[in-house]
Every structure is written in C-alpha cells, then in structure tokens.
Scaffold this motif. Structure first.
Motif, PDB file in Angstrom:
ATOM      1  N   ILE A  84       7.130  11.759   2.467  1.00  0.00           N
ATOM      2  CA  ILE A  84       8.564  11.723   2.712  1.00  0.00           C
ATOM      3  C   ILE A  84       9.013  13.026   3.362  1.00  0.00           C
ATOM      4  O   ILE A  84       8.247  13.989   3.437  1.00  0.00           O
ATOM      5  CB  ILE A  84       9.372  11.516   1.398  1.00  0.00           C
ATOM      6  CG1 ILE A  84       9.122  12.706   0.443  1.00  0.00           C
ATOM      7  CG2 ILE A  84       9.034  10.198   0.744  1.00  0.00           C
ATOM      8  CD1 ILE A  84      10.029  12.717  -0.771  1.00  0.00           C
ATOM      9  N   GLU A 136       6.834  15.578  -0.146  1.00  0.00           N
ATOM     10  CA  GLU A 136       7.053  16.080   1.203  1.00  0.00           C
ATOM     11  C   GLU A 136       5.828  16.866   1.663  1.00  0.00           C
ATOM     12  O   GLU A 136       5.379  16.718   2.808  1.00  0.00           O
ATOM     13  CB  GLU A 136       8.295  16.968   1.248  1.00  0.00           C
ATOM     14  CG  GLU A 136       8.629  17.460   2.650  1.00  0.00           C
ATOM     15  CD  GLU A 136       9.989  18.101   2.741  1.00  0.00           C
ATOM     16  OE1 GLU A 136      10.691  17.879   3.741  1.00  0.00           O
ATOM     17  OE2 GLU A 136      10.358  18.834   1.797  1.00  0.00           O
ATOM     18  N   ILE A 159      11.225   8.230   4.098  1.00  0.00           N
ATOM     19  CA  ILE A 159       9.791   7.911   4.078  1.00  0.00           C
ATOM     20  C   ILE A 159       9.233   8.083   5.485  1.00  0.00           C
ATOM     21  O   ILE A 159       9.830   7.662   6.473  1.00  0.00           O
ATOM     22  CB  ILE A 159       9.569   6.480   3.548  1.00  0.00           C
ATOM     23  CG1 ILE A 159      10.162   6.360   2.131  1.00  0.00           C
ATOM     24  CG2 ILE A 159       8.087   6.144   3.517  1.00  0.00           C
ATOM     25  CD1 ILE A 159      10.174   4.948   1.592  1.00  0.00           C
ATOM     26  N   SER A 194      15.981  11.607   0.956  1.00  0.00           N
ATOM     27  CA  SER A 194      14.663  11.769   1.560  1.00  0.00           C
ATOM     28  C   SER A 194      14.327  10.548   2.395  1.00  0.00           C
ATOM     29  O   SER A 194      14.778   9.436   2.076  1.00  0.00           O
ATOM     30  CB  SER A 194      13.592  11.968   0.489  1.00  0.00           C
ATOM     31  OG  SER A 194      13.880  13.090  -0.315  1.00  0.00           O
ATOM     32  N   ILE A 198       7.618   2.481  -2.219  1.00  0.00           N
ATOM     33  CA  ILE A 198       6.880   3.301  -1.247  1.00  0.00           C
ATOM     34  C   ILE A 198       5.433   2.837  -1.139  1.00  0.00           C
ATOM     35  O   ILE A 198       4.885   2.697  -0.031  1.00  0.00           O
ATOM     36  CB  ILE A 198       6.931   4.791  -1.640  1.00  0.00           C
ATOM     37  CG1 ILE A 198       8.364   5.304  -1.614  1.00  0.00           C
ATOM     38  CG2 ILE A 198       6.061   5.618  -0.684  1.00  0.00           C
ATOM     39  CD1 ILE A 198       8.512   6.718  -2.146  1.00  0.00           C
ATOM     40  N   ASP A 248      16.274   4.999   3.042  1.00  0.00           N
ATOM     41  CA  ASP A 248      16.192   6.375   2.559  1.00  0.00           C
ATOM     42  C   ASP A 248      16.185   6.389   1.030  1.00  0.00           C
ATOM     43  O   ASP A 248      16.782   5.527   0.386  1.00  0.00           O
ATOM     44  CB  ASP A 248      17.375   7.207   3.067  1.00  0.00           C
ATOM     45  CG  ASP A 248      17.257   7.567   4.539  1.00  0.00           C
ATOM     46  OD1 ASP A 248      16.167   7.366   5.116  1.00  0.00           O
ATOM     47  OD2 ASP A 248      18.266   8.036   5.109  1.00  0.00           O
TER      48      ASP A 248
END
Length: 281
Positions: A148, A143, A280, A278, A95, A217
C-alpha cells in the motif's frame, strides 16, 4: 540413500510445522474456493485495481461481524476465518483476494502467503508480538512491503501528534500480554511507532477533500482515545451520488456499506478525530 531419506524426513517435519501454524476449518477452505472461483469468473486483465478491490469487498457483504477472531491461542497462528470478520481482518482479506486476482493466482497457499505478509511485521509470523496490532504500524509496515501507499499527507493531512501505548497501558485487556516476553515486545513496538511520523485528515476537512479519495482506498479512523491510534477501518466506496461511503465490517453486526457518506458518518462519532488514507499498489 540415507541423505535422501533424511531430506524427506526434514521436508515432512517442515510441512507439519507449517501446517500447525495455520488455523483453518474445512468450511473456511470451502468458502475460499467458492469465493475465488466466483471472483475470477467476473475478472479480466482489463479490470482496474480499484474495481477489483470494490468487487472483492462487496463479495463479503452480510458476512457477520465477529470480534477478536485472531485471539485464539497463546501460540500465534495464521488464523483463516472467512465466516466472521472484524474491521481489520475484513481489510486484510480484501487485499489478499485482490492480490490473488491481480497476480493471476487462485491457490490456497498463495492466499495464506499474502495474508501472512499483510498481517505480520515484515511478513514473518514469529509469535504474538509479530502481528501488526496497531493499525498505524500496519500501514507503515505494509507500505514498506510495497503493498500500500499512505496518501494522507497528499490529500490535506496534518501531522498526528500522539503517544501510542494503549496495549501496554491496558495490559489487563489482552490475555496474551500476561506473558512478560509478549508484553516487553509490544512495549518495544510502541517505542518504534512513537519514533515514526503519521498524518491524519481531520474529520471536519473530509468533505472538502473527498474528491481526492478513490473507491478502494483503505480508510483508518483515528481516535481521541488516549494511547490509541486507530479505532476502526474499512474501504472507501464512491456511490452514484458521487460521495464517498465506508464499506466495512460494522459493529452493527455484519459487513455493510454505510448509509451516510464517510464525512457524515464520522461527525456522529465523538471519539473519532479523522482518517488516514492508504492506496493499494
């Protein structure tokens, strides 16, 4: 003049404190520079985020799997280790590098800022308990930070009803929980996690819903182990067969792509109950 000198001294002390909070070898700094240079050479503004995540993930293939790379000092520091990854640090680094490319950055400070933001509650490094130890908490907090989006409920997921308390129930497994302050903060985190609502996609329903999962994902594998939410993580990757596989730091010894599709991979693991997914942002 005295005010200027005082300001310079303050900035020097502040920089020294910041430096002490980061653990990074010369070799890891070298790997960072080499990796971001190579990734940028293959990146354009037309590259989708999905393609970026997969490209970054593949750049770590064959990197050795090393457990507990963050458990090195009672004084929590931002650990940079690109020579050995566990499943969570692999996902975090994928990420961080993806965000660098997306935002046209290539400097080490931006990388460490992204990594800290991802790894710690609200992006603030404030001791051992500030790290997002439980991956369901990691998902929820990232989140909230806009990094994400948990899409599990939208792809057929059902509510995960489980009491999360593995760390406090197994205090002896975590050396830094000998400290009562750390222990009490972890218990408080567990209480907050148990107030939240999470969904998971049962493993016998993954194959029927995998068309809704995209390459890139984040896959978090839920477990039947008492008190624990997630046992493993990785990145979804759709191969030429059209099936979703798992790109992950495997306990088999290195970062690899699972030989079998994700649905089959999970069916073979008795303690795994399903997945959280989840995306990104």
């Amino acid at each position: 003049m005295n005010n200027v000198i005082s300001l310079l001294i303050f900035l020097f002390i502040l920089n020294s404190i910041t430096a002490q909070e980061i653990v990074c070898s010369a070799k890891d700094k070298e790997i960072f520079t080499s990796k971001i240079t190579e990734l940028k050479n293959n990146y354009t503004q037309n590259t989708s985020l999905e393609e970026t995540v997969i490209s970054v993930g593949k750049s770590f293939l064959a990197t050795p799997y090393v457990a507990k790379t963050l458990e090195i000092d009672p004084n929590e520091s931002l650990v940079i280790n690109l020579q050995g990854l566990d499943c969570t640090t692999f996902v975090e680094n994928v990420i961080a590098f993806s965000l660098l490319l997306k935002n046209n950055k290539d400097d080490f400070d931006s990388y460490t800022n992204y990594l800290q933001k991802i790894r710690y509650k609200d992006g603030i490094l404030d001791g051992y308990a500030s790290r997002l130890h439980y991956f369901s908490d990691w998902i929820s907090n990232n989140e909230q930070k806009g990094i994400i989006k948990d899409i599990t409920g939208g792809i057929g997921g059902i509510e995960l009803k489980k009491n999360i308390n593995f760390m406090s129930a197994h205090r002896e497994l975590y050396p830094f929980l000998k400290d009562d302050q750390n222990f009490n903060k972890i218990k408080k985190s567990e209480i907050n996690i148990n107030k939240s609502h999470f969904c998971y996609l049962p493993k016998d329903q993954i194959k029927d819903n995998e068309s809704l999962i995209n390459s890139g994902d984040i896959i978090a594998i839920t477990t039947s182990i008492k008190g624990l939410d997630i046992s493993h993580t990785g990145i979804a990757i759709r191969l030429k067969t059209g099936r979703i596989h798992l790109l992950h730091a495997s306990t088999k010894g290195e970062v690899l792509i699972s030989e079998v599709p994700l649905a089959t991979y999970l069916q073979k693991l008795k303690n795994n109950t399903g997945i959280m997914v989840s995306r990104i942002q």
